[in-house]
Design a protein around this motif. Structure first.
Motif, PDB file in Angstrom:
ATOM      1  N   VAL A 220       0.779  -1.248   0.112  1.00  0.00           N
ATOM      2  CA  VAL A 220      -0.303  -0.082  -0.293  1.00  0.00           C
ATOM      3  C   VAL A 220       1.007   1.594   0.137  1.00  0.00           C
ATOM      4  O   VAL A 220       0.755   1.965  -1.024  1.00  0.00           O
ATOM      5  N   ILE A 450      -5.446   0.095  -4.193  1.00  0.00           N
ATOM      6  CA  ILE A 450      -4.910   0.418  -2.962  1.00  0.00           C
ATOM      7  C   ILE A 450      -7.063  -0.259  -2.607  1.00  0.00           C
ATOM      8  O   ILE A 450      -6.578  -1.034  -0.854  1.00  0.00           O
ATOM      9  N   TRP A 469      -8.965   6.772  -2.107  1.00  0.00           N
ATOM     10  CA  TRP A 469      -7.650   6.814  -2.093  1.00  0.00           C
ATOM     11  C   TRP A 469      -7.792   7.455  -2.952  1.00  0.00           C
ATOM     12  O   TRP A 469      -6.434   8.305  -3.600  1.00  0.00           O
TER      13      TRP A 469
END
Length: 524
Positions: A220, A450, A469
């Motif tokens: 991530v 992600i 995100w």
């Protein structure tokens, strides 16, 4: 809320629990999401309260130490990934179909290729296709690959060969290892579509504990910071192009405006999903890129026809010398270019590999690897030959800004090359559009990746989560530009590259785990 999934490894059934929490329109894995978010906040706080120059110097020193000390490991690992993938293509394992023998591809071949190419390195080809080969040819910064004499026929061939070495088989083999491993364990073994799933044959049930959490958290962070870095640098390139075309002097405000615009379109795209979002944009972008390539190639047809075979010969002849990290006379060039490139590709591999895995169900291993390795290498050879060859010939003949001044600013190199061609302003405008849309597709696919990792491998998460995100990527890029400009962006880039060291080990273990998984698969 705990969700339990059944899967089978070595003909034994297992059940795992994914500790996901559903709240405020999110569906996240507690440990991965929480720790990742906390580390992101801490890193940003450190950058914002510290002097950007000091942060850059510190992270640059870490990056330099890693690059200088582990240069041989990066080069040899890259070589291994190429041999590993080529070996799988010709092996009996190449007949294994991702998703089982009856699985069907979810996307047409052309759309599939367009998406993996746009996510993988489309933006890089726009940025470096002129500056890199021309820089190698002229010995920019006093550095040339393999120590050749600048501005000679040999320098031309080596410059094109070295450029292709950086953009050909090696980076795509790195992406291919991650993508194939994730796709196999997700679609053939029923595991979550997450990096950690690949390591079940090695870690066993510890895969679902903190060992797996750490792997996903690293993925991530590398993905988010890599995308934010590229978004910031891309905004600077697009702003340079706009100022170049229209004679404006936009600075930080223009760069932030570009990031806001890209982020807004990205939000809309991720909300639409893959089919109506990233796939549509990728198809449009690749069509426009093809038109640009054909036009530039046609205008300089003689140059292109000369450069393409030169590039192929230069790539083949110098493949082994460039792959050998020992006894090199061009150590400064090796560390400043090849090793940094390898570290960057490896740090980006969780993002690009995860996205390619997500769109590749139904392909055989052989079809998958040919598409991921060979097709992009062929396309890149033509692209680099057309653009890079045109730039080098302008330098040779003293044509335009490149011919008179050489590479003065990397972000302007492509636009300066266009200036010396017919309809140069229109070409530059198209180039800016391509840069922006390539960033949108990269940010779009990165947000989806992600989102999936922080949700424990789920791919059908709430739209709110995907949008979150995409917004975070844009905000990080804006914050860095606002506080420290180029220095802050480069500091983050140095930090991202440093994550390549642990990921190199992870990728090597992936190869072992993948072979263990293949041995349990039946194929005809």
């Amino acid at each position: 809320m705990s969700k339990h999934d059944k899967y089978s490894i070595n003909n034994t059934d297992y059940t795992i629990g994914q500790d996901n929490v559903q709240k405020w329109g999110f569906d996240v894995h507690n440990a991965v999401f929480g720790v990742s978010a906390g580390l992101i906040v801490l890193f940003l706080a450190a950058i914002l309260i510290s002097d950007p120059g000091t942060a850059k110097a510190t992270l640059d020193s870490v990056k330099s130490a890693i690059v200088n000390k582990f240069d041989s490991m990066f080069i040899l690992a890259g070589n291994f990934f190429v041999v590993f993938c080529l070996g799988l293509i010709i092996s009996p394992y190449g007949r294994i179909r991702l998703g089982g023998k009856d699985a069907e591809a979810e996307h047409s071949t052309m759309s599939w290729l367009a998406m993996l190419f746009a996510a993988g390195m489309g933006i890089g080809l726009m940025f470096w296709s002129v500056a890199e080969p021309a820089g190698y040819y002229t010995g920019s910064g006093g550095l040339t690959p393999l120590g050749v004499t600048p501005e000679t026929p040999e320098a031309f061939k080596v410059a094109m060969g070295a450029t292709m070495y950086h953009w050909g088989l090696h980076p795509w083999a790195i992406y291919g290892v991650v993508a194939l491993s994730m796709a196999f364990f997700a679609y053939n073994k029923g595991l979550p579509l997450s990096i950690r799933s690949v390591f079940y044959p090695i870690l066993g049930d510890r895969t679902w504990g903190w060992a797996g959490h750490i792997i996903d958290i690293l993925a991530v962070l590398a993905t988010l910071f890599g995308l934010a870095t590229s978004l910031g640098l891309g905004a600077q390139q697009a702003a340079s192009g706009i100022n170049h075309i229209f004679g404006t002097h936009g600075g930080l405000g223009l760069q932030i405006g570009i990031i806001v615009g890209v982020t807004i379109i990205t939000i809309y795209s991720v909300a639409q999903g893959i089919d109506s979002g990233v796939k549509l944009l990728s198809n449009i972008n690749m069509l426009v890129a093809l038109v640009l390539l054909v036009f530039v190639g046609a205008v300089g047809f003689a140059v292109s026809m000369h450069t393409i075979p030169t590039t192929i010969v230069g790539y083949v002849e110098n493949f082994i010398p460039l792959s050998n990290p020992f006894g090199r006379t061009d150590q400064a060039w090796l560390h400043g270019w090849t090793v940094v490139y390898w570290a960057w590709w490896i740090s980006w591999s969780p993002f690009v590999g995860s996205f390619i895995a997500r769109i590749s169900k139904g392909r055989t291993v052989r079809e998958f690897l040919i598409a991921v390795l060979i097709v992009p290498t062929v396309v890149t050879t033509v692209w680099m030959s057309v653009f890079g060859g045109q730039a080098i010939h302008q330098v040779m003949d003293g044509i335009g800004s490149l011919g008179k001044n050489g590479i003065t600013e990397v972000s302007l190199a492509m636009f300066q090359m266009f200036d010396a061609l017919p309809l140069g302003t229109i070409l530059s405008f198209i180039g800016i559009c391509l840069v922006l849309v390539f960033f949108i597709t990269s940010s779009d696919s990165g947000s989806l990746v992600i989102d999936s990792i922080t949700a424990g491998g789920k791919v059908d998460n709430p739209v709110t989560q995907r949008v979150f995100w995409a917004v975070i990527e844009g905000l990080i890029a804006i914050a860095l530009l606002w506080v420290g400009g180029t220095q802050a962006i480069q500091a983050l880039q140095a930090g991202t590259i440093s994550t390549a060291l642990p990921f190199t080990i992870i990728l090597l273990l992936m190869c072992v785990s993948l072979m263990l998984g293949f041995r349990t698969e039946k194929y005809k």
